[in-house]
Design a protein around this motif. Structure first.
Motif, PDB file in Angstrom:
ATOM      1  N   THR A  24      75.569  89.573  62.921  1.00 45.35           N
ATOM      2  CA  THR A  24      76.087  90.501  61.726  1.00 45.35           C
ATOM      3  C   THR A  24      77.440  91.318  62.086  1.00 45.35           C
ATOM      4  OG1 THR A  24      74.808  92.460  62.428  1.00 45.35           O
ATOM      5  CG2 THR A  24      73.762  90.969  60.831  1.00 45.35           C
ATOM      6  N   HIS A  25      77.248  91.694  63.253  1.00 47.39           N
ATOM      7  CA  HIS A  25      78.806  92.449  63.746  1.00 47.39           C
ATOM      8  C   HIS A  25      78.840  92.300  65.184  1.00 47.39           C
ATOM      9  CE1 HIS A  25      76.311  95.695  63.050  1.00 47.39           C
ATOM     10  NE2 HIS A  25      76.972  96.180  63.850  1.00 47.39           N
ATOM     11  N   LYS A  26      80.028  92.492  65.756  1.00 47.16           N
ATOM     12  CA  LYS A  26      80.303  92.738  67.246  1.00 47.16           C
ATOM     13  C   LYS A  26      81.187  93.809  67.543  1.00 47.16           C
ATOM     14  CE  LYS A  26      83.724  89.241  67.577  1.00 47.16           C
ATOM     15  NZ  LYS A  26      84.334  88.177  68.229  1.00 47.16           N
ATOM     16  N   ARG A  27      80.927  94.233  68.785  1.00 47.29           N
ATOM     17  CA  ARG A  27      82.080  95.324  69.208  1.00 47.29           C
ATOM     18  C   ARG A  27      82.085  95.208  70.864  1.00 47.29           C
ATOM     19  NH1 ARG A  27      78.658  99.949  70.149  1.00 47.29           N
ATOM     20  NH2 ARG A  27      76.764  99.558  69.359  1.00 47.29           N
ATOM     21  N   SER A  28      82.913  95.515  71.345  1.00 46.57           N
ATOM     22  CA  SER A  28      83.361  95.581  72.576  1.00 46.57           C
ATOM     23  C   SER A  28      84.097  96.724  73.228  1.00 46.57           C
ATOM     24  CB  SER A  28      84.428  94.029  73.148  1.00 46.57           C
ATOM     25  OG  SER A  28      84.602  94.182  74.478  1.00 46.57           O
ATOM     26  N   SER A  29      83.783  97.064  74.356  1.00 44.76           N
ATOM     27  CA  SER A  29      84.558  98.256  75.136  1.00 44.76           C
ATOM     28  C   SER A  29      84.598  97.840  76.574  1.00 44.76           C
ATOM     29  CB  SER A  29      83.564  99.525  75.007  1.00 44.76           C
ATOM     30  OG  SER A  29      82.516  99.285  75.895  1.00 44.76           O
ATOM     31  N   GLY A  30      85.802  96.659  76.336  1.00 43.41           N
ATOM     32  CA  GLY A  30      86.091  96.304  77.885  1.00 43.41           C
ATOM     33  C   GLY A  30      85.016  95.731  78.521  1.00 43.41           C
ATOM     34  N   ARG A  31      84.192  96.392  79.393  1.00 43.13           N
ATOM     35  CA  ARG A  31      83.356  96.085  80.383  1.00 43.13           C
ATOM     36  C   ARG A  31      81.911  95.643  79.495  1.00 43.13           C
ATOM     37  NH1 ARG A  31      79.689  96.630  84.625  1.00 43.13           N
ATOM     38  NH2 ARG A  31      78.816  98.468  83.717  1.00 43.13           N
ATOM     39  N   THR A  65      82.014  84.551  65.212  1.00 46.15           N
ATOM     40  CA  THR A  65      82.632  85.124  63.695  1.00 46.15           C
ATOM     41  C   THR A  65      81.215  85.716  63.263  1.00 46.15           C
ATOM     42  OG1 THR A  65      82.432  82.983  63.047  1.00 46.15           O
ATOM     43  CG2 THR A  65      84.606  83.683  63.447  1.00 46.15           C
ATOM     44  N   GLN A  66      81.476  86.490  62.426  1.00 45.99           N
ATOM     45  CA  GLN A  66      80.201  87.011  61.612  1.00 45.99           C
ATOM     46  C   GLN A  66      79.632  85.901  60.812  1.00 45.99           C
ATOM     47  OE1 GLN A  66      81.598  89.726  58.306  1.00 45.99           O
ATOM     48  NE2 GLN A  66      79.299  89.844  57.476  1.00 45.99           N
ATOM     49  N   GLU A  67      78.119  85.961  60.834  1.00 48.76           N
ATOM     50  CA  GLU A  67      77.056  85.093  60.436  1.00 48.76           C
ATOM     51  C   GLU A  67      77.208  83.720  61.153  1.00 48.76           C
ATOM     52  OE1 GLU A  67      74.873  85.445  58.223  1.00 48.76           O
ATOM     53  OE2 GLU A  67      75.714  87.687  58.246  1.00 48.76           O
ATOM     54  N   ILE A  93      74.099  81.967  75.880  1.00 48.49           N
ATOM     55  CA  ILE A  93      73.953  81.988  74.423  1.00 48.49           C
ATOM     56  C   ILE A  93      74.117  80.729  74.247  1.00 48.49           C
ATOM     57  CG2 ILE A  93      75.397  82.333  72.222  1.00 48.49           C
ATOM     58  CD1 ILE A  93      76.125  85.043  73.358  1.00 48.49           C
ATOM     59  N   GLU A  94      73.587  80.103  73.298  1.00 50.23           N
ATOM     60  CA  GLU A  94      73.634  78.713  72.585  1.00 50.23           C
ATOM     61  C   GLU A  94      74.228  78.878  71.258  1.00 50.23           C
ATOM     62  OE1 GLU A  94      71.304  75.074  71.032  1.00 50.23           O
ATOM     63  OE2 GLU A  94      70.120  76.325  72.170  1.00 50.23           O
ATOM     64  N   VAL A  95      75.448  78.288  71.068  1.00 45.80           N
ATOM     65  CA  VAL A  95      75.945  78.408  69.555  1.00 45.80           C
ATOM     66  C   VAL A  95      75.426  77.244  68.793  1.00 45.80           C
ATOM     67  CG1 VAL A  95      78.275  78.389  68.316  1.00 45.80           C
ATOM     68  CG2 VAL A  95      78.020  79.722  70.503  1.00 45.80           C
ATOM     69  N   LEU A  96      74.800  77.686  67.639  1.00 37.98           N
ATOM     70  CA  LEU A  96      74.353  76.619  66.730  1.00 37.98           C
ATOM     71  C   LEU A  96      75.524  76.362  65.748  1.00 37.98           C
ATOM     72  CD1 LEU A  96      71.509  78.115  67.310  1.00 37.98           C
ATOM     73  CD2 LEU A  96      70.946  76.568  65.902  1.00 37.98           C
ATOM     74  N   GLN A  97      76.143  77.148  64.990  1.00 35.95           N
ATOM     75  CA  GLN A  97      77.530  76.792  64.718  1.00 35.95           C
ATOM     76  C   GLN A  97      78.480  78.195  64.654  1.00 35.95           C
ATOM     77  OE1 GLN A  97      77.947  77.673  60.542  1.00 35.95           O
ATOM     78  NE2 GLN A  97      79.918  76.484  60.366  1.00 35.95           N
ATOM     79  N   ILE A  98      79.612  77.976  64.586  1.00 36.69           N
ATOM     80  CA  ILE A  98      80.576  79.131  64.514  1.00 36.69           C
ATOM     81  C   ILE A  98      81.102  79.198  62.865  1.00 36.69           C
ATOM     82  CG2 ILE A  98      82.914  80.041  64.823  1.00 36.69           C
ATOM     83  CD1 ILE A  98      81.265  80.129  67.439  1.00 36.69           C
ATOM     84  N   ALA A  99      80.450  80.218  62.261  1.00 41.31           N
ATOM     85  CA  ALA A  99      80.746  80.398  60.978  1.00 41.31           C
ATOM     86  C   ALA A  99      82.209  80.307  60.522  1.00 41.31           C
ATOM     87  CB  ALA A  99      79.982  81.675  60.578  1.00 41.31           C
ATOM     88  N   GLU A 100      82.620  80.095  59.444  1.00 41.53           N
ATOM     89  CA  GLU A 100      83.927  80.072  58.754  1.00 41.53           C
ATOM     90  C   GLU A 100      84.025  81.559  58.245  1.00 41.53           C
ATOM     91  OE1 GLU A 100      84.511  77.082  55.509  1.00 41.53           O
ATOM     92  OE2 GLU A 100      83.508  75.668  56.811  1.00 41.53           O
ATOM     93  N   THR A 101      85.119  81.758  58.005  1.00 43.58           N
ATOM     94  CA  THR A 101      85.442  83.355  57.505  1.00 43.58           C
ATOM     95  C   THR A 101      84.112  83.929  56.483  1.00 43.58           C
ATOM     96  OG1 THR A 101      87.719  83.123  58.213  1.00 43.58           O
ATOM     97  CG2 THR A 101      87.199  84.984  56.897  1.00 43.58           C
ATOM     98  N   TYR A 102      83.768  84.669  56.764  1.00 41.50           N
ATOM     99  CA  TYR A 102      82.597  85.091  55.999  1.00 41.50           C
ATOM    100  C   TYR A 102      83.006  85.960  54.562  1.00 41.50           C
ATOM    101  CZ  TYR A 102      77.818  86.371  54.568  1.00 41.50           C
ATOM    102  OH  TYR A 102      76.627  86.349  53.849  1.00 41.50           O
ATOM    103  N   PRO A 103      82.874  85.343  53.429  1.00 42.46           N
ATOM    104  CA  PRO A 103      83.345  86.243  52.356  1.00 42.46           C
ATOM    105  C   PRO A 103      82.927  87.387  52.003  1.00 42.46           C
ATOM    106  CG  PRO A 103      81.982  84.207  51.640  1.00 42.46           C
ATOM    107  CD  PRO A 103      81.788  84.150  52.976  1.00 42.46           C
ATOM    108  N   ILE A 104      81.656  87.796  52.273  1.00 44.24           N
ATOM    109  CA  ILE A 104      81.225  89.051  52.003  1.00 44.24           C
ATOM    110  C   ILE A 104      81.326  89.874  53.346  1.00 44.24           C
ATOM    111  CG2 ILE A 104      79.216  90.590  51.212  1.00 44.24           C
ATOM    112  CD1 ILE A 104      77.855  88.077  50.112  1.00 44.24           C
ATOM    113  N   SER A 105      82.505  90.968  53.075  1.00 45.11           N
ATOM    114  CA  SER A 105      82.767  91.946  54.365  1.00 45.11           C
ATOM    115  C   SER A 105      82.103  93.354  53.868  1.00 45.11           C
ATOM    116  CB  SER A 105      84.177  91.866  54.231  1.00 45.11           C
ATOM    117  OG  SER A 105      84.746  92.505  53.397  1.00 45.11           O
TER     118      SER A 105
END
Ligand code: 4AD
Ligand code: MG
Length: 431
Positions: A24-31, A65-67, A93-105
């Motif tokens: 749904t979302h991600k954030r990073s603070s360096g470490r 990416t989101q979704e 982490i296993e990636v099933l699919q990297i989503a295209e740019t999600y239309p709903i933000s």
């Protein structure tokens, strides 16, 4: 590795598990970086720490990416600050699919845009909450009838005739030589069912080709319709009250979290206890006119009138004995006052308007024949219905509760369109 759903993650505290979900979302603070996943049962934070999490995962992070759909593996750990109270310390982490740019933000979108993306909009927490309330409403309604010995009898969707007036019929070409219509109500079939089983109900989609673009109208909606033999108007008025009380109770007990999420004022729902106010049509007209309108006796309530009456009471209001002229052909007239029908509507409070319509049915074959003629309905299509009055006719009554309007009221929605997964409106057939 055990794959677990997010709602059950607390049971795996300290253990290594895999969670499958969407980002749904991600954030990073360096470490440290956080990936927030949802899987339909809840949301969980997956935490990646430099030095502890696999290097490959950290390299993957910018691409997520989101979704995007992921299977995240790691150790479950209690963390009061994390949404849900637990986090997953990611190892891989296993990636099933990297989503295209999600239309709903997270930014505001117009309703038209969201409706065009209804298939994706369903993933949002608000829609999730509403549709889970809907599930509880349906469960409660079915349980209410099942516990009282009603038999579920499914009514057909393709029908040869109209039930609720010919102006709102969807017509279908039936193999070239015949016309069929999408059912407006299962009622007529439930009347046959009541004569066979005593107490029956149907629950299914119904259709109205109504050219109404109001916040209360769908062209396809779901209705639950009980019908009882050896019953009168009083019986179904009581039954309707009991049903609505049971539905609200169940939603309050099982979907409190969702109502909270929707910002619903729960105190208004907690007041939904018997007895409900009961007024005649005449008294309701008085209420409308006292509010400054000029509604003549004999007309049906318009949307604005309904809102006035609905707002006048704290609880749902039961209105009975409307002018027979404005009601459907199958209604029985009051023998003491033939100009009114033995019918009942229930209006939800807070301006939500009609959620239930029903009443006692005409059980005399001669009178019913006249009513069919007066309504200019083709008599031959109603022969089977007339049979119910020829072979052991009895007083009988029933009603229909619209699921979407009930959900709309309970959730406090502005428009009925959000109360069904894929709404059908005059101007909406997609997706
Ligand atoms: O009042 P209605 O038209 O009653 C009947 O169809 C009866 N034959 C039912 C019966 O006695 N078995 O519809 C019943 C309920 C309404 O009170 C409302 O809740 C819902 O169905 N309803 C609609 N909901 C959404 N969009 C529409 N266009 C609706 N029309 C009716
Ligand atoms: Mg009605």
């Amino acid at each position: 590795m055990e794959t677990v759903t997010i709602d059950a993650i607390g049971k795996y505290d300290g253990r290594n598990v895999t969670v499958c979900g969407w980002l749904t979302h991600k954030r990073s603070s360096g470490r440290i970086s956080f990936l927030v996943l949802r899987d339909g049962t809840g949301i969980v934070q997956a935490t990646c720490i430099k030095g502890e999490t696999d290097e490959q995962v950290l390299e993957l992070y910018p691409e997520l990416t989101q979704e995007s759909s992921l299977a995240v593996t790691g150790k479950v750990q209690k963390d009061e600050r994390a949404p849900g109270g637990y986090e997953v310390l990611v190892t891989s982490i296993e990636v099933l699919q990297i989503a295209e740019t999600y239309p709903i933000s997270p930014k505001e979108h117009g309703v038209g845009f969201l409706m065009d993306h209804r298939h994706l909009w369903l993933r949002s927490s608000r829609q999730h909450a509403i549709l889970r309330v809907r599930h509880a409403v349906i469960n409660a309604a079915r349980k209410f009838f099942d516990d009282q010995g009603f038999t579920l009898l499914d009514a057909p969707i393709l029908t040869p005739s109209s039930c609720e007036g010919t102006t709102t019929l969807f017509e279908i070409d039936y193999f070239g030589d015949k016309k069929a219509f999408l059912s407006q109500s299962g009622q007529l079939y439930m009347e046959a069912g009541a004569m066979a089983f005593g107490k029956v109900y149907c629950f299914g989609p119904t259709f109205r080709a109504e050219k109404s673009k109001t916040r209360r109208h769908l062209t396809e909606f779901w209705m639950i319709e009980p019908e009882i033999a050896f019953a009168d108007l009083e019986t179904v008025m009581k039954l309707a009250e009991g049903l609505v009380v049971a539905i609200v109770k169940e939603v309050l007990e099982t979907r409190g979290q969702e109502l909270h999420e929707l910002g619903r004022d729960i105190t208004r729902l907690e007041q939904i206890q018997p007895p409900f106010p009961v007024v005649t049509y005449d008294e309701a007209v008085q209420i409308v006119n006292d509010a400054g309108e000029s509604m003549p006796w004999g007309e049906d309530f318009g949307g604005a009138h309904e809102t006035i009456v609905s707002n006048h009471f704290e609880k749902p209001v039961i209105i009975h004995r409307y002018p027979a002229e404005v009601k459907a052909f199958y209604m029985k007239n009051d023998p003491d006052r033939p100009e009114v029908a033995l019918c009942v509507d229930m209006l939800a409070p807070e301006g939500y308007g009609e959620i239930i319509g029903g009443g006692q049915r005409e059980d005399d074959s001669t009178v019913l024949k006249e009513k069919v003629e007066k309504a200019e309905l083709p008599a031959k299509d109603f022969e089977w219905y007339m049979d119910l009055r020829r072979y052991g006719s009895v007083p009988h009554a029933g009603f229909g509760l619209g699921i979407e309007r009930t959900v709309g009221w309970i959730c406090g929605l502005e428009h009925v369109r959000e109360s069904i997964p894929f709404p059908r409106l005059m101007d909406r057939l997609y997706p």
